[in-house]
Design a protein around this motif. Structure first.
Motif, PDB file in Angstrom:
ATOM      1  N   ILE A  67      42.547  11.419 -13.302  1.00  0.00           N
ATOM      2  CA  ILE A  67      41.651  10.854 -12.294  1.00  0.00           C
ATOM      3  C   ILE A  67      40.422  11.752 -12.163  1.00  0.00           C
ATOM      4  O   ILE A  67      40.559  12.921 -11.783  1.00  0.00           O
ATOM      5  CB  ILE A  67      42.351  10.742 -10.923  1.00  0.00           C
ATOM      6  CG1 ILE A  67      43.644   9.935 -11.027  1.00  0.00           C
ATOM      7  CG2 ILE A  67      41.412  10.159  -9.877  1.00  0.00           C
ATOM      8  CD1 ILE A  67      44.541  10.041  -9.813  1.00  0.00           C
ATOM      9  N   SER A  68      39.239  11.242 -12.489  1.00  0.00           N
ATOM     10  CA  SER A  68      37.970  11.936 -12.253  1.00  0.00           C
ATOM     11  C   SER A  68      37.971  13.397 -12.686  1.00  0.00           C
ATOM     12  O   SER A  68      37.691  14.292 -11.898  1.00  0.00           O
ATOM     13  CB  SER A  68      37.589  11.873 -10.773  1.00  0.00           C
ATOM     14  OG  SER A  68      37.500  10.545 -10.343  1.00  0.00           O
ATOM     15  N   GLY A  69      38.313  13.654 -13.939  1.00  0.00           N
ATOM     16  CA  GLY A  69      38.277  15.020 -14.449  1.00  0.00           C
ATOM     17  C   GLY A  69      39.439  15.891 -13.998  1.00  0.00           C
ATOM     18  O   GLY A  69      39.372  17.118 -14.085  1.00  0.00           O
ATOM     19  N   HIS A  70      40.524  15.267 -13.549  1.00  0.00           N
ATOM     20  CA  HIS A  70      41.703  15.998 -13.113  1.00  0.00           C
ATOM     21  C   HIS A  70      42.957  15.345 -13.685  1.00  0.00           C
ATOM     22  O   HIS A  70      42.981  14.132 -13.898  1.00  0.00           O
ATOM     23  CB  HIS A  70      41.819  16.023 -11.586  1.00  0.00           C
ATOM     24  CG  HIS A  70      40.733  16.787 -10.932  1.00  0.00           C
ATOM     25  ND1 HIS A  70      39.512  16.234 -10.643  1.00  0.00           N
ATOM     26  CD2 HIS A  70      40.678  18.077 -10.527  1.00  0.00           C
ATOM     27  CE1 HIS A  70      38.742  17.151 -10.080  1.00  0.00           C
ATOM     28  NE2 HIS A  70      39.424  18.272  -9.989  1.00  0.00           N
ATOM     29  N   ALA A  71      43.973  16.162 -13.904  1.00  0.00           N
ATOM     30  CA  ALA A  71      45.297  15.661 -14.264  1.00  0.00           C
ATOM     31  C   ALA A  71      46.203  15.895 -13.070  1.00  0.00           C
ATOM     32  O   ALA A  71      46.195  16.978 -12.471  1.00  0.00           O
ATOM     33  CB  ALA A  71      45.841  16.395 -15.483  1.00  0.00           C
ATOM     34  N   VAL A  72      46.965  14.886 -12.691  1.00  0.00           N
ATOM     35  CA  VAL A  72      47.892  14.986 -11.564  1.00  0.00           C
ATOM     36  C   VAL A  72      49.306  14.929 -12.124  1.00  0.00           C
ATOM     37  O   VAL A  72      49.663  13.967 -12.816  1.00  0.00           O
ATOM     38  CB  VAL A  72      47.662  13.833 -10.549  1.00  0.00           C
ATOM     39  CG1 VAL A  72      48.620  13.961  -9.372  1.00  0.00           C
ATOM     40  CG2 VAL A  72      46.213  13.801 -10.088  1.00  0.00           C
ATOM     41  N   VAL A  73      50.081  15.992 -11.854  1.00  0.00           N
ATOM     42  CA  VAL A  73      51.445  16.075 -12.380  1.00  0.00           C
ATOM     43  C   VAL A  73      52.414  16.425 -11.256  1.00  0.00           C
ATOM     44  O   VAL A  73      52.025  17.009 -10.252  1.00  0.00           O
ATOM     45  CB  VAL A  73      51.558  17.133 -13.512  1.00  0.00           C
ATOM     46  CG1 VAL A  73      50.650  16.784 -14.672  1.00  0.00           C
ATOM     47  CG2 VAL A  73      51.262  18.531 -13.015  1.00  0.00           C
ATOM     48  N   GLU A  74      53.656  16.045 -11.428  1.00  0.00           N
ATOM     49  CA  GLU A  74      54.730  16.376 -10.495  1.00  0.00           C
ATOM     50  C   GLU A  74      55.632  17.393 -11.186  1.00  0.00           C
ATOM     51  O   GLU A  74      56.034  17.191 -12.332  1.00  0.00           O
ATOM     52  CB  GLU A  74      55.545  15.127 -10.145  1.00  0.00           C
ATOM     53  CG  GLU A  74      54.739  13.998  -9.528  1.00  0.00           C
ATOM     54  CD  GLU A  74      54.329  14.276  -8.095  1.00  0.00           C
ATOM     55  OE1 GLU A  74      55.097  14.928  -7.362  1.00  0.00           O
ATOM     56  OE2 GLU A  74      53.219  13.847  -7.722  1.00  0.00           O
TER      57      GLU A  74
END
Length: 145
Positions: A67-74
């Protein structure tokens, strides 16, 4: 540092390249009662995030959201995270630290960019402008004299 070297060797072996800063979520191998969310700044070329495995080696995380130049991980446990991309040209990375003076401490943010990557340049310029508008500067605060 050894894990990062192993991660870079893993990338080279696969023909992949680094697409963001390696992030150390420490102490390694400590498990969480519930998964935590980690948001990593990444290059727009990123297609995956690798994590160091408890038994050694690296694996690609499933269910990564970009999302928008970011990686979101759990994450369920502490590990090293390495954003990566399949294929493409290997580009050198550069980091710029911006600082916001606060009473008793300074807040720091790191902006990562691939040198020569137009997508990274645009993302960097936007993030830098946002941080500067919020009172960040490239100059660390001077200590008491």
């Amino acid at each position: 540092e050894e894990d990062l070297q192993d991660g870079m060797a893993f990338l080279q072996e696969k023909g992949w390249f680094q697409a963001g800063a390696c992030v150390l979520v420490e102490p390694e191998d400590v498990c969480f009662a519930e998964p935590i969310t980690v948001i990593l700044p990444v290059c727009s070329t990123a297609t995956m995030v690798l994590r160091s495995e408890q038994k050694g080696g690296w694996e690609a995380l499933k269910d990564v959201r970009f999302i928008s130049g970011h990686a979101v991980v759990e994450l369920e446990h502490c590990c090293n995270l390495l954003p990566a991309s399949r294929g493409g040209e290997i580009l050198e990375m550069e980091a710029t630290v911006v600082v916001k003076p606060e009473p008793g401490r300074d807040l720091c943010r790191t902006l990562w960019t691939h040198l020569g990557c137009d997508d990274c340049k645009r993302c960097y310029a936007a993030k830098r402008a946002t941080y500067l508008a919020a009172g960040y500067t490239r100059e660390p605060r001077k200590g008491p004299e």
